[in-house]
Design an enzyme around this catalytic site. Structure first.
Site, PDB file in Angstrom:
ATOM      1  N   LYS A   1      -6.946   0.671  -3.348  1.00 45.73           N
ATOM      2  CA  LYS A   1      -6.498   0.048  -1.954  1.00 45.73           C
ATOM      3  C   LYS A   1      -6.585   1.152  -0.945  1.00 45.73           C
ATOM      4  O   LYS A   1      -7.070   0.603   0.033  1.00 45.73           O
ATOM      5  CB  LYS A   1      -5.003  -0.596  -2.270  1.00 45.73           C
ATOM      6  CG  LYS A   1      -4.108  -0.826  -1.174  1.00 45.73           C
ATOM      7  CD  LYS A   1      -4.954  -1.961  -0.318  1.00 45.73           C
ATOM      8  CE  LYS A   1      -4.086  -2.621   0.710  1.00 45.73           C
ATOM      9  NZ  LYS A   1      -4.845  -3.685   1.404  1.00 45.73           N
TER      10      LYS A   1
ATOM     11  N   LYS B   1      -0.191   4.897   8.737  1.00 49.18           N
ATOM     12  CA  LYS B   1       0.428   5.331   7.536  1.00 49.18           C
ATOM     13  C   LYS B   1      -0.540   5.265   6.473  1.00 49.18           C
ATOM     14  O   LYS B   1      -0.515   6.227   5.829  1.00 49.18           O
ATOM     15  CB  LYS B   1       1.654   4.370   7.667  1.00 49.18           C
ATOM     16  CG  LYS B   1       2.360   4.560   6.380  1.00 49.18           C
ATOM     17  CD  LYS B   1       1.798   3.638   4.991  1.00 49.18           C
ATOM     18  CE  LYS B   1       2.077   2.367   5.264  1.00 49.18           C
ATOM     19  NZ  LYS B   1       1.601   1.517   3.868  1.00 49.18           N
TER      20      LYS B   1
ATOM     21  N   THR C   1       0.909  -1.099   0.016  1.00 48.73           N
ATOM     22  CA  THR C   1       0.012   0.023  -0.065  1.00 48.73           C
ATOM     23  C   THR C   1       0.933   1.150   0.056  1.00 48.73           C
ATOM     24  O   THR C   1       1.486   1.536   1.134  1.00 48.73           O
ATOM     25  CB  THR C   1      -0.802  -0.094   1.306  1.00 48.73           C
ATOM     26  OG1 THR C   1      -1.834  -1.209   1.275  1.00 48.73           O
ATOM     27  CG2 THR C   1      -1.826   1.292   1.146  1.00 48.73           C
TER      28      THR C   1
END
Length: 292
Positions: A169, A238, A93
């Site tokens: 994603k 994140k 990702t």
């Protein structure tokens, strides 16, 4: 197929193991080389550098963040230094900006970049049951199809622009955390009124909320199995920061995202970095005070 695999964390090790099992010639590299030992014992070869890992037809990366992906791509003895110019497939990702940067860099070097982030936790990776969202040049996607079939239960081709897969994603991870948050709030409400979380989950998943995401994370919340982390809270933070960057670039207000980021920050501050991102449920419950 002669392939390289870079990044041997929980997800990467499981994915690489399935590629070895399906007969591919796999050369692995990890910053901590001792993590490669089980794979080497299973038939993989240990690479001396990211460039060495990229000496085959395809090199796949499964790394924690943009910085790690950039380091193995652009660094000394990185993927771009490989003379054969393999297809670089990022399973991680990553940010929209990095997907664009990698696309341009590989094209300039006469190579190809494919973004193929995956949905699924470590158990799904080990069982080769991931969902793969893949975007990149048509020829590169076709070449990578056997690899995607070896690691996942379904691949969703998304066209020739890699950053599109990255956005899917990021959007998906935002929704996953939204489900965790709403489940945690609903379970906390029910429990405060004397209804057990397990009973609530059984009713919800047996009626309108039978999707895998509610079943998987609902069980985690009921069992409070937040350690060991399948997806650590700092990684979730994140990802939410990457969602925020993409939203800012596109001028898309996402008020729920702000709540989720704060919830992750509070949970990490209370629980430490080793808790699963679903551990935000503990913070939700704590904020509601003791059961009456």
């Amino acid at each position: 197929m002669h392939i390289g695999f870079i990044g041997l964390g929980q997800m990467g090790s499981a994915i690489a193991a399935n590629l070895v099992k399906t007969g591919h010639d796999v050369k692995v590299w990890n910053r901590s080389p001792e993590k490669a030992a089980p794979l080497v014992a299973a038939g993989a070869t240990l690479a001396a550098s990211p460039a060495d890992a990229a000496s085959g037809e395809v090199v796949l990366t499964m790394l924690a963040d943009d910085m790690a992906v950039e380091a193995v791509t652009f660094g000394e003895d990185g993927i771009l230094a490989a003379p054969n110019k393999p297809i670089h497939v990022s399973l991680s990702t990553i940010s929209f900006a990095l997907a664009e940067k990698l696309t341009a860099a590989h094209a300039e070097a006469s190579g190809s970049f494919v973004a193929a982030p995956v949905f699924g936790r470590p158990a799904a990776a080990a069982a080769a049951k991931l969902f793969v969202v893949a975007a990149g040049p048509a020829q590169a996607l076709a070449a990578c199809t056997p690899l995607f079939e070896a690691i996942g239960q379904k691949t969703f081709p998304l066209g020739h622009t890699p950053s599109a897969a990255t956005i899917v994603k990021l959007s998906g991870n935002f929704l996953i955390l939204s489900v965790i948050e709403s489940l945690a709030e609903a379970m906390t409400l029910a429990e405060k009124h004397g209804v057990e979380k397990a009973a609530l989950l059984e009713i919800l998943t047996g009626t309108l909320f039978g999707a895998p995401i509610y079943q998987v994370y609902g069980k985690i919340l009921v069992d409070q199995s937040f350690r060991p982390a399948g997806f650590a809270a700092p990684l979730g933070l994140k990802d939410m920061n990457l969602v925020a960057a993409a939203a800012t670039d596109a001028r898309v207000p996402m008020p729920v995202l702000s709540l989720l980021r704060d919830r992750l920050l509070a949970t990490i501050a209370r629980e430490g970095d080793d808790i699963d991102w679903s551990g935000i449920a503990r913070t939700v419950a704590d904020n509601a005070g003791p059961a009456s």
